[in-house]
Design a protein around this motif. Structure first.
Motif, PDB file in Angstrom:
ATOM      1  N   ARG A  49      -7.140  -4.556 -11.052  1.00 44.24           N
ATOM      2  CA  ARG A  49      -7.470  -3.143 -10.899  1.00 44.24           C
ATOM      3  C   ARG A  49      -6.592  -2.297 -11.827  1.00 44.24           C
ATOM      4  O   ARG A  49      -5.426  -2.603 -12.028  1.00 44.24           O
ATOM      5  N   HIS A  50      -7.132  -1.224 -12.337  1.00 43.93           N
ATOM      6  CA  HIS A  50      -6.350  -0.324 -13.181  1.00 43.93           C
ATOM      7  C   HIS A  50      -6.688   1.116 -12.832  1.00 43.93           C
ATOM      8  O   HIS A  50      -7.679   1.391 -12.182  1.00 43.93           O
ATOM      9  N   GLY A  51      -5.829   2.024 -13.251  1.00 44.80           N
ATOM     10  CA  GLY A  51      -6.019   3.435 -12.951  1.00 44.80           C
ATOM     11  C   GLY A  51      -5.570   4.276 -14.123  1.00 44.80           C
ATOM     12  O   GLY A  51      -5.448   3.787 -15.247  1.00 44.80           O
TER      13      GLY A  51
ATOM     14  N   PHE B  69       7.152   3.974 -10.111  1.00 46.89           N
ATOM     15  CA  PHE B  69       5.970   3.231 -10.533  1.00 46.89           C
ATOM     16  C   PHE B  69       5.664   2.052  -9.620  1.00 46.89           C
ATOM     17  O   PHE B  69       4.503   1.716  -9.415  1.00 46.89           O
ATOM     18  N   TYR B  70       6.674   1.443  -9.011  1.00 51.15           N
ATOM     19  CA  TYR B  70       6.385   0.393  -8.033  1.00 51.15           C
ATOM     20  C   TYR B  70       5.583   0.982  -6.863  1.00 51.15           C
ATOM     21  O   TYR B  70       4.543   0.447  -6.491  1.00 51.15           O
ATOM     22  N   CYS B  71       6.064   2.086  -6.308  1.00 50.70           N
ATOM     23  CA  CYS B  71       5.350   2.712  -5.182  1.00 50.70           C
ATOM     24  C   CYS B  71       4.001   3.260  -5.632  1.00 50.70           C
ATOM     25  O   CYS B  71       3.046   3.264  -4.855  1.00 50.70           O
ATOM     26  N   GLY B  72       3.907   3.711  -6.894  1.00 49.39           N
ATOM     27  CA  GLY B  72       2.630   4.179  -7.427  1.00 49.39           C
ATOM     28  C   GLY B  72       1.593   3.073  -7.458  1.00 49.39           C
ATOM     29  O   GLY B  72       0.441   3.269  -7.062  1.00 49.39           O
ATOM     30  N   ILE B  73       1.994   1.898  -7.875  1.00 47.43           N
ATOM     31  CA  ILE B  73       1.071   0.758  -7.909  1.00 47.43           C
ATOM     32  C   ILE B  73       0.725   0.319  -6.486  1.00 47.43           C
ATOM     33  O   ILE B  73      -0.435   0.052  -6.171  1.00 47.43           O
ATOM     34  N   MET B  74       1.728   0.290  -5.622  1.00 45.81           N
ATOM     35  CA  MET B  74       1.483  -0.105  -4.234  1.00 45.81           C
ATOM     36  C   MET B  74       0.616   0.917  -3.495  1.00 45.81           C
ATOM     37  O   MET B  74      -0.040   0.578  -2.518  1.00 45.81           O
ATOM     38  N   THR B  75       0.583   2.160  -3.979  1.00 46.48           N
ATOM     39  CA  THR B  75      -0.281   3.171  -3.378  1.00 46.48           C
ATOM     40  C   THR B  75      -1.727   2.684  -3.384  1.00 46.48           C
ATOM     41  O   THR B  75      -2.459   2.865  -2.417  1.00 46.48           O
ATOM     42  N   TYR B  76      -2.148   2.045  -4.443  1.00 46.59           N
ATOM     43  CA  TYR B  76      -3.533   1.612  -4.568  1.00 46.59           C
ATOM     44  C   TYR B  76      -3.746   0.169  -4.172  1.00 46.59           C
ATOM     45  O   TYR B  76      -4.874  -0.246  -3.987  1.00 46.59           O
TER      46      TYR B  76
ATOM     47  N   GLN C  55      -1.911  -1.184  -1.363  1.00 46.01           N
ATOM     48  CA  GLN C  55      -1.757  -1.248   0.096  1.00 46.01           C
ATOM     49  C   GLN C  55      -1.423   0.097   0.730  1.00 46.01           C
ATOM     50  O   GLN C  55      -0.875   0.137   1.821  1.00 46.01           O
ATOM     51  N   GLY C  56      -1.708   1.192   0.051  1.00 40.70           N
ATOM     52  CA  GLY C  56      -1.492   2.515   0.637  1.00 40.70           C
ATOM     53  C   GLY C  56      -0.085   3.050   0.506  1.00 40.70           C
ATOM     54  O   GLY C  56       0.244   4.078   1.073  1.00 40.70           O
ATOM     55  N   GLY C  57       0.781   2.365  -0.235  1.00 37.87           N
ATOM     56  CA  GLY C  57       2.154   2.817  -0.441  1.00 37.87           C
ATOM     57  C   GLY C  57       3.135   1.693  -0.196  1.00 37.87           C
ATOM     58  O   GLY C  57       2.745   0.537   0.008  1.00 37.87           O
ATOM     59  N   ALA C  58       4.424   2.032  -0.236  1.00 36.19           N
ATOM     60  CA  ALA C  58       5.464   1.031  -0.034  1.00 36.19           C
ATOM     61  C   ALA C  58       6.684   1.680   0.597  1.00 36.19           C
ATOM     62  O   ALA C  58       6.930   2.870   0.410  1.00 36.19           O
ATOM     63  N   THR C  59       7.444   0.881   1.327  1.00 32.99           N
ATOM     64  CA  THR C  59       8.701   1.360   1.893  1.00 32.99           C
ATOM     65  C   THR C  59       9.807   1.162   0.867  1.00 32.99           C
ATOM     66  O   THR C  59       9.652   0.415  -0.105  1.00 32.99           O
ATOM     67  N   ALA C  60      10.941   1.808   1.098  1.00 36.39           N
ATOM     68  CA  ALA C  60      12.089   1.648   0.200  1.00 36.39           C
ATOM     69  C   ALA C  60      12.574   0.196   0.214  1.00 36.39           C
ATOM     70  O   ALA C  60      12.973  -0.337  -0.816  1.00 36.39           O
ATOM     71  N   LYS C  61      12.507  -0.462   1.364  1.00 39.68           N
ATOM     72  CA  LYS C  61      12.940  -1.867   1.442  1.00 39.68           C
ATOM     73  C   LYS C  61      12.045  -2.763   0.593  1.00 39.68           C
ATOM     74  O   LYS C  61      12.534  -3.632  -0.113  1.00 39.68           O
ATOM     75  N   GLU C  62      10.739  -2.553   0.669  1.00 41.08           N
ATOM     76  CA  GLU C  62       9.820  -3.349  -0.160  1.00 41.08           C
ATOM     77  C   GLU C  62      10.106  -3.132  -1.637  1.00 41.08           C
ATOM     78  O   GLU C  62      10.132  -4.092  -2.426  1.00 41.08           O
ATOM     79  N   ALA C  63      10.325  -1.882  -2.035  1.00 47.41           N
ATOM     80  CA  ALA C  63      10.629  -1.576  -3.436  1.00 47.41           C
ATOM     81  C   ALA C  63      11.949  -2.218  -3.840  1.00 47.41           C
ATOM     82  O   ALA C  63      12.055  -2.807  -4.923  1.00 47.41           O
TER      83      ALA C  63
ATOM     84  N   ILE D  94       7.042   5.263  10.676  1.00 45.75           N
ATOM     85  CA  ILE D  94       7.135   4.529  11.941  1.00 45.75           C
ATOM     86  C   ILE D  94       8.617   4.457  12.278  1.00 45.75           C
ATOM     87  O   ILE D  94       9.365   3.721  11.619  1.00 45.75           O
ATOM     88  N   GLY D  95       9.034   5.238  13.259  1.00 47.09           N
ATOM     89  CA  GLY D  95      10.464   5.330  13.571  1.00 47.09           C
ATOM     90  C   GLY D  95      11.199   5.914  12.385  1.00 47.09           C
ATOM     91  O   GLY D  95      10.874   6.988  11.903  1.00 47.09           O
ATOM     92  N   ARG D  96      12.186   5.165  11.881  1.00 43.04           N
ATOM     93  CA  ARG D  96      12.943   5.622  10.708  1.00 43.04           C
ATOM     94  C   ARG D  96      12.399   5.041   9.409  1.00 43.04           C
ATOM     95  O   ARG D  96      12.886   5.363   8.336  1.00 43.04           O
ATOM     96  N   THR D  97      11.395   4.183   9.501  1.00 44.19           N
ATOM     97  CA  THR D  97      10.819   3.563   8.309  1.00 44.19           C
ATOM     98  C   THR D  97       9.743   4.470   7.725  1.00 44.19           C
ATOM     99  O   THR D  97       8.803   4.858   8.414  1.00 44.19           O
ATOM    100  N   ILE D  98       9.907   4.786   6.443  1.00 44.78           N
ATOM    101  CA  ILE D  98       8.973   5.683   5.767  1.00 44.78           C
ATOM    102  C   ILE D  98       8.240   4.905   4.679  1.00 44.78           C
ATOM    103  O   ILE D  98       8.860   4.202   3.880  1.00 44.78           O
ATOM    104  N   LYS D  99       6.925   5.048   4.668  1.00 43.28           N
ATOM    105  CA  LYS D  99       6.097   4.452   3.622  1.00 43.28           C
ATOM    106  C   LYS D  99       5.717   5.576   2.655  1.00 43.28           C
ATOM    107  O   LYS D  99       5.166   6.592   3.075  1.00 43.28           O
ATOM    108  N   TYR D 100       6.050   5.401   1.378  1.00 38.01           N
ATOM    109  CA  TYR D 100       5.800   6.421   0.368  1.00 38.01           C
ATOM    110  C   TYR D 100       4.586   6.065  -0.475  1.00 38.01           C
ATOM    111  O   TYR D 100       4.313   4.889  -0.726  1.00 38.01           O
ATOM    112  N   LYS D 101       3.885   7.105  -0.934  1.00 34.48           N
ATOM    113  CA  LYS D 101       2.825   6.905  -1.916  1.00 34.48           C
ATOM    114  C   LYS D 101       3.042   7.907  -3.046  1.00 34.48           C
ATOM    115  O   LYS D 101       3.682   8.942  -2.856  1.00 34.48           O
TER     116      LYS D 101
END
Length: 158
Positions: A39-41, A67-74, A76-84, A114-121
């Protein structure tokens, strides 16, 4: 139907598939598919160049997190800081601080909490894989990002 016998409709009424207008005359070169894997955007050259400028206040690690969270936006809907952090080889604490700063400057949007965990997009003003009309609708709902190293007056003159 036009004189040449080709339909000029943009939508296949039977399948709902969006069709592309293509000139099949002898002068037109055959269309080629993109060579991108998967996939590309698209992204805003202007806003990414603003992020890359030396006086932007955005570090290389912040750019990588964005850019990691930007790619994860499309994907899986975003990413947490831990995933990044796990993917980029950064500490979780530093990645959380970077993500919080990017969110404060509207580069990131909070996709979920979810609690203190934030998912960013990523902001739809910078990266997108939506159609033009869908991207416009989503971008209209959010403020433009602000480059942290520059004052508002400097941005307006540019």
């Amino acid at each position: 139907m036009p004189k040449n016998g080709h339909s000029r409709e943009l939508l296949n009424r039977n399948t709902g598939e969006v069709l592309e207008l293509w000139d099949s005359s002898e002068d037109a070169a055959p269309r080629r598919t993109y060579s991108f894997g998967g996939r590309h955007g698209q992204f805003s050259f202007e806003r990414v160049l603003d992020m890359l400028q030396g006086d932007s206040g955005i570090t290389g690690d912040a750019f990588r997190v964005f850019f990691y969270c930007g790619i994860m936006t499309y994907k899986q809907g975003g990413a947490t800081a831990k995933e990044a952090a796990d993917h980029l080889g950064l500490t979780v604490q530093a990645t959380r601080r970077i993500a919080k700063e990017l969110a404060e400057n509207k580069f990131f949007l909070v996709a979920d909490r979810i609690g203190r965990t934030i998912k960013y997009k990523a902001s739809p003003h910078i990266v997108s894989s939506l159609s033009g009309s869908d991207q416009s609708e989503e971008a209209a709902a959010y403020h433009l990002p602000v480059v942290p190293g520059r004052s508002t007056a400097t941005r307006r003159r540019a």
